[in-house]
Design an enzyme around this catalytic site. Structure first.
Site, PDB file in Angstrom:
ATOM      1  CD1 TRP A 101      77.740 -43.177  96.674  1.00 57.38           C
ATOM      2  CD2 TRP A 101      79.513 -44.317  97.438  1.00 57.38           C
ATOM      3  NE1 TRP A 101      78.705 -43.177  95.692  1.00 57.38           N
ATOM      4  CE2 TRP A 101      79.797 -43.864  96.131  1.00 57.38           C
ATOM      5  CE3 TRP A 101      80.485 -45.062  98.123  1.00 57.38           C
ATOM      6  CZ2 TRP A 101      81.006 -44.134  95.493  1.00 57.38           C
ATOM      7  CZ3 TRP A 101      81.694 -45.322  97.483  1.00 57.38           C
ATOM      8  CH2 TRP A 101      81.944 -44.861  96.188  1.00 57.38           C
ATOM      9  CG  ASP A 171      78.039 -39.680 102.212  1.00 52.64           C
ATOM     10  OD1 ASP A 171      78.492 -38.600 101.792  1.00 52.64           O
ATOM     11  OD2 ASP A 171      78.322 -40.789 101.715  1.00 52.64           O
ATOM     12  CE  LYS A 195      82.144 -38.328  94.425  1.00 55.34           C
ATOM     13  NZ  LYS A 195      81.488 -39.231  95.352  1.00 55.34           N
TER      14      LYS A 195
END
Ligand SMILES: *Cc1c(COP(=O)(O)O)cnc(C)c1O
Length: 360
Positions: A101, A171, A195
């Site tokens: 990511w 993030d 998530k």
């Protein structure tokens, strides 16, 4: 009805209590005569939902008044572009690459300016967090970027990098609300909610007000400017209204559970059960350097791909689902987010013990 123990990395398990409450309110939200899905986002009743959600999040994270909370769309991935488009005033930013990511965010930023990869843990399959105490931060960097919890590899920063005064952008998709955070250490904290908070389709951005300006990269679409959404309190256009409503319910659940200190304790207890077992196991082993282990995503292997596949299959049949590791790494991964009960982890470990005996 029977519910499984869902160890998915995302979209992931939500508190049963929240799902039940949403089901109860499905046809008639608190006397409005309609579902939250059916109401105008400009209505008074919806205004109450989004305002309460924001306030509850502010309370949980102790967000200072000089930070805006934005409920946006496009997932975490859209932020990979929005961040450079809005923040790269000098067209320079420093990225610490600790997984897929972070790498994607770095690659995306490279389209808009000079994105320097100032550290990486790719040499060892992202199984650790590099030492970030004295990195070569660029003098003219607009920000330093991290992915705080690496969902795929199961690593987490236990200490934030020394950015040498530069704005930190993080993030936090897979560790959002899993423990207390000091918001003032960041310029931007953002995460997709699927998530640890709610349904896919909502991304939350917590951004310091001085970073919200009209001085954005030329050609940045209106919808991709933080200012557009900040000025309109996340109601510039139709927001992901139902998703925000569920997030709000999860915030209330978190408050009831005792807030983020209590969540941290709960998450540490759960993770310890699994890591202690992995450390003592003859068959299974964790893949992450112990000091950098995530409380949320726990990857492990047997060392034999066939045995891994057998484990995943038998686990699923026993009601422990989505334990297959990310396609880029293989093995197994148990994601044990806030809403995973301790009992789920205990039962998984019992199952692993049994599997170990049978396959010794
Ligand atoms: C899942 C994930 C993403 C991607 O999220 P999307 O909402 O699918 O774009 C980005 N970063 C992290 C850390 C993630 O776990």
């Amino acid at each position: 009805m029977s519910r499984v123990y869902n160890f998915s990395a995302g979209p992931a398990v939500l508190p049963e209590e929240v799902l039940k409450a949403a089901a109860e309110e499905m046809l008639d939200y608190q006397g409005s005569g309609m579902s939250v899905m059916e109401m105008s986002h400009r209505s008074k009743v919806y205004d109450g939902i989004i305002k309460t959600a924001e306030q509850d999040l502010r309370d949980l994270m102790k967000i200072p008044d000089n930070y805006k909370v934005l409920f946006l769309q496009g997932g975490a991935s859209q932020q990979f572009a929005m961040i450079p488009m809005n923040l790269m005033k000098n067209k320079v930013a420093d990225y610490i690459v600790t997984g897929q990511w972070a790498k994607k965010a770095w690659q995306e930023a490279s389209k808009y300016g000079k994105a320097n990869k100032i550290a990486s843990s790719e040499d060892k399959t992202f199984s650790y967090i590099p030492d970030c105490s004295d990195l070569p931060i660029s003098d003219d960097a607009d920000y330093v970027y991290i992915c705080e919890n690496n969902t795929i590899y199961g690593t987490k920063y236990k200490e934030l990098p020394n950015t040498k005064g530069k704005t930190l952008v993080a993030d936090v998709s897979s560790c959002f609300l899993s423990e207390p955070v000091d918001v003032e250490k960041y310029g931007v904290i953002y995460g997709g909610v699927q998530k640890n908070i709610g349904p896919a389709g909502v991304v939350i951005v917590i951004i310091r007000e001085d970073l919200i300006t009209e001085d954005v990269l030329e050609g940045t679409p209106t919808m991709l400017q933080y200012k557009t959404h900040a000025d309109a309190d996340s109601l510039y256009n139709t927001p992901p209204a139902y998703g925000i409503y569920i997030c709000g319910k999860v915030f209330q659940w978190l408050k009831k559970m005792g807030g983020l200190e209590a969540m941290k304790k709960h998450n540490e207890e759960k993770a310890k059960i699994l890591y202690d077992f992995l450390d003592g196991s003859k068959l299974f082993k964790g893949t992450v350097v112990p000091k950098d282990r995530s409380l949320m995503n726990v990857p492990f292997i047997t060392g034999d791909a066939e045995l891994d596949a057998k484990f995943v299959k038998e686990a699923e049949a026993a009601g422990f689902v989505n334990l297959k590791g990310h396609r880029s790494v293989g093995g197994m991964r148990a994601s044990i987010y806030n809403a995973m009960p301790k009992e789920g982890v205990e039962k998984l470990v019992d199952f692993m013990k049994k599997f170990e005996e049978e396959n010794a």
